[in-house]
Design an enzyme around this catalytic site. Sequence first.
Site, short mmCIF file in Angstrom:
data_model
loop_
_atom_site.label_atom_id
_atom_site.label_comp_id
_atom_site.label_asym_id
_atom_site.label_seq_id
_atom_site.Cartn_x
_atom_site.Cartn_y
_atom_site.Cartn_z
N ASP A 1 0.76 -1.02 0.01
CA ASP A 1 0.02 0.15 0.05
C ASP A 1 0.75 1.09 -0.14
OD1 ASP A 1 -2.56 1.09 -0.25
OD2 ASP A 1 -2.64 1.55 1.81
N ASP B 1 -10.64 3.16 0.75
CA ASP B 1 -9.35 3.65 1.28
C ASP B 1 -9.65 4.43 2.60
OD1 ASP B 1 -6.89 4.16 1.52
OD2 ASP B 1 -6.44 5.53 0.11
C1 NCD Z 1 -3.30 6.01 3.91
C2 NCD Z 1 -3.10 5.82 5.38
O1 NCD Z 1 -3.47 6.69 6.00
O2 NCD Z 1 -3.11 4.52 6.03
N1 NCD Z 1 -3.38 7.20 3.63
C3 NCD Z 1 -3.95 7.52 2.62
O3 NCD Z 1 -4.15 8.91 2.25
N2 NCD Z 1 -4.38 6.70 1.46
C4 NCD Z 1 -1.86 5.46 3.41
C5 NCD Z 1 -1.55 5.78 2.15
O4 NCD Z 1 -1.86 5.00 1.26
O5 NCD Z 1 -0.71 6.89 2.01
#
Ligand code: NCD
Length: 431
Positions: free
Chosen positions: A154, A307
């Site tokens: 990720d 997400d």
């Molecule tokens: C994700 C997180 O907070 O775990 N945040 C996001 O903006 N998608 C990590 C990431 O993918 O940067």
Amino acid sequence: MQLLLKGGRVIDPLAGVDRAADVLVEDGRVSAVGAAPDAKIPAECVVDVSGKLVLPGLIDMHVHLREPGLEHKEDIETGSRAAAAGGFTGVAAMPNTIPVTDNRPIVEYICKRGRDVGLARVCPIGAVTKGLLGESMAEIGEMVEGGAVAFSDDAFPLADSGLMRHVMEYCRMFNVPVILHCEDKSLAGDGLMNEGLTSTMLGLRGIPDEVEEISTARNILLARLTGCRTHIAHVSTKGAVELIRRAKEDGIPVTCETCPQYFTLTDELVVGYNTNAKVSPPLRTAEDVEAVKAGLADGTIDVIATDHAPHAIEEKEAEFAVAPPGIIGLETSVGLVMTELVAPGILSDVQAFEKMTATPAKILGIPGGTLAKGAVADITVIDPAREWVVRPEELKSKSKNTPFGGRSLCGKAALTILGGKVVCRDGEIVE
Ligand code: NCD
């Protein structure tokens, strides 16, 4: 135990079903769809769902539940509550926990915590590399045995293409997908938001589209090389949609998702240094939003995930450069999909919910995603006419970092049913 959902419009995208019908649940499974034999069902087991949509339980294949280690942001219990309130019966949890979800005991811990809480099916995603450090491959086979449904680094995308090739070869062997956050960190540098007019006006360093597209292209090519099922996470740019469209035309085994923020918001929301508009990948332009919608409509984009990335208030109440990226999404997704995609006719409700049920279930290889006779009775009932306003303080998530506060939406989960048991009714958890 019986439950009869009476008088709803049943949508089962996998079976091609879209009709008025009753759904009978017995012993945790769907036992009949059609006109059910009311006479034999006790009145207290009958729920009138007329005017509502009866769907397979929604599945969000991209969430951050933050447990273990970051429980000040979210934990498996509060994340499961948010899921149930949002209409999700299944969630796949990313591995950027502390310690990292890169081994079997942690995978098993997450599965067990999810089961003990009992409000959603919590499916762990294992890390691709040990400690998310991008150096050596994690024990993928052991994590599969422990219950991991997919693999991803990720937010810490693996730059080493040779190692990624080996990861994909392993994942292919175990028939599990890799999920790729496509970001060329060397090009992103210390960029903070989408690169363009707004970033220039605000004096914030920009992240060009090519950061996402270079990495998307590399991962597509590695999917072609290895034959590994490759799922591209949170697509946000017009160019990335186009790369994936072409890859699919070429028969490369690639699927992808986007998230509501990428079909509803633009980088102009960052004006005022709004940290709730800081997310990775960053919010893009109106042209990208249109391209994402077109990709959803023509099937290039297979899945709508969220997400869901909770961060504590004190973390987001910092200067823009310091605040962590991320937006919570579990409780606003259905409303945004209904209001911004279904109501304007960009997607039919059948198309929209296929991307939140059958397709993620198939990609992850998990039960659910259908209301076929005998299927596990994970069911979401949605009230398409329910108008509501997003009030962050009322959300079940431990964190409140949403850019959608104050927004009026139409469409909300009315009932969330997990394994035949009602776990949430009208936004309230049934204990
Ligand atoms: C994700 C997180 O907070 O775990 N945040 C996001 O903006 N998608 C990590 C990431 O993918 O940067």
